[in-house]
Design an enzyme around this catalytic site. Structure first.
Site, short mmCIF file in Angstrom:
data_model
loop_
_atom_site.label_atom_id
_atom_site.label_comp_id
_atom_site.label_asym_id
_atom_site.label_seq_id
_atom_site.Cartn_x
_atom_site.Cartn_y
_atom_site.Cartn_z
N GLU A 7 32.83 -41.79 28.09
CA GLU A 7 32.48 -41.74 26.68
C GLU A 7 31.01 -42.13 26.57
OE1 GLU A 7 35.36 -44.47 25.14
OE2 GLU A 7 36.80 -42.86 24.74
N ARG B 241 37.94 -34.05 40.89
CA ARG B 241 37.50 -33.00 39.96
C ARG B 241 36.10 -33.23 39.42
NH1 ARG B 241 41.80 -33.91 35.61
NH2 ARG B 241 41.24 -36.00 36.29
N GLU C 207 2.99 -40.18 12.98
CA GLU C 207 3.08 -40.30 14.43
C GLU C 207 1.92 -41.15 14.94
OE1 GLU C 207 3.64 -37.06 17.88
OE2 GLU C 207 2.03 -36.64 16.48
N TYR D 50 18.08 -37.69 23.40
CA TYR D 50 18.08 -38.89 22.57
C TYR D 50 18.50 -38.59 21.14
CZ TYR D 50 13.23 -37.27 21.75
OH TYR D 50 12.11 -36.53 21.47
N HIS E 50 7.51 -46.16 22.79
CA HIS E 50 8.43 -45.70 23.83
C HIS E 50 7.79 -44.59 24.66
CE1 HIS E 50 11.70 -42.82 25.05
NE2 HIS E 50 12.06 -43.94 25.66
N LYS F 44 -3.26 -35.34 24.17
CA LYS F 44 -3.03 -36.30 23.07
C LYS F 44 -2.75 -37.69 23.62
CE LYS F 44 0.92 -36.38 20.83
NZ LYS F 44 2.05 -35.98 19.98
N ASP F 45 -1.92 -37.78 24.66
CA ASP F 45 -1.59 -39.10 25.22
C ASP F 45 -2.76 -39.73 25.95
OD1 ASP F 45 0.91 -39.02 24.11
OD2 ASP F 45 1.95 -38.48 25.95
N ASP G 298 19.86 -35.10 17.26
CA ASP G 298 19.79 -35.20 18.72
C ASP G 298 18.64 -34.33 19.21
OD1 ASP G 298 22.03 -36.79 18.71
OD2 ASP G 298 23.32 -35.37 19.72
N ASN G 299 17.85 -34.86 20.13
CA ASN G 299 16.72 -34.14 20.72
C ASN G 299 16.89 -34.08 22.23
OD1 ASN G 299 15.43 -34.06 18.15
ND2 ASN G 299 14.61 -36.09 18.50
N ARG H 46 5.47 -39.10 29.33
CA ARG H 46 5.46 -38.86 27.88
C ARG H 46 5.43 -40.22 27.19
NH1 ARG H 46 7.04 -33.51 26.51
NH2 ARG H 46 7.93 -32.37 28.27
N HIS I 206 4.89 -43.51 22.49
CA HIS I 206 4.92 -42.96 21.14
C HIS I 206 5.75 -43.81 20.17
CE1 HIS I 206 4.63 -38.90 23.42
NE2 HIS I 206 3.43 -39.40 23.23
N LYS J 299 16.20 -45.21 18.46
CA LYS J 299 16.58 -44.16 19.39
C LYS J 299 17.67 -44.65 20.34
CE LYS J 299 11.86 -42.40 19.57
NZ LYS J 299 10.66 -42.24 20.40
#
Length: 182
Positions: A28, A23, A142, A131, A118, A168-169, A47-48, A58, A61, A71
């Site tokens: 969990e 199936r 930031e 996350y 990260h 920005k990065d 949660d994002n 990315r 940060h 996180k």
């Protein structure tokens, strides 16, 4: 679930017990009591989720001071290379990084405590990254570190011509000039 200590103090790779049959599968993804017992109490408040295409990088940060975030990250579609850099001056692994592949196949999660920078690189055509965080996003605090910092020497496994990142990065400071934790 298996909680595996990484080579940076406080960082854990979490591997779930996956039950598969004709199936599909079940596992969990997070149990607060077990998490608290294995890692410690963390009060996740939000949660994002992000969606990115191949070659998107990315990071790296973090948030400074009291708004720093712990996180718990995972990939629900696709595959990414996740990178964590220890930016705690008092740590024996200050300036060191780890790389962990997270994917919909391996269903691994990565716990990242406060005091870390990260980032992640998408290795599949598309990735959905989710996350939990223990502090809300704070644009005023930031910060970041350049993803290609020569002192960190992170070996991103991609042709740099294929890399996609934000303006920005591209303008983040190098590690030696970044604000770090005491």
């Amino acid at each position: 679930m298996k909680y595996i200590k990484a080579n940076i103090e406080g960082v854990y790779v979490i591997e779930p017990n996956v039950f598969e049959d004709a199936r599909g599968y079940f596992f969990e993804a997070w149990k607060q009591a077990e998490f608290n017992e294995q890692i410690g109490k963390v009060d996740f408040i939000q949660d994002n989720e992000s969606k990115s295409s191949f070659g998107v990088l990315r990071g790296l940060h973090y948030q400074k001071g009291d708004t720093s975030q712990a996180k718990l990250v995972r990939v629900i579609k696709g595959r990414v290379l996740d990178v964590v850099v220890d930016i705690r001056k008092s740590s024996s692994t200050f300036g060191k990084h780890i790389m962990v592949e997270l994917s919909e196949e391996n269903k691994r999660q990565l716990f990242i405590p406060r005091g870390m920078a990260h980032g992640f690189l998408v290795l599949s055509d598309e990735a959905i990254f989710t996350y939990k965080v223990d502090n809300p996003y704070s644009p005023q605090t930031e910060a970041g570190i350049r993803w290609n910092d020569p002192d960190l020497a992170i070996q991103w496994p991609i042709n740099l011509a294929q890399l996609k990142t934000s303006e920005k990065d591209l303008k983040q400071p190098f590690f030696r000039d970044a604000e770090v934790f005491d």
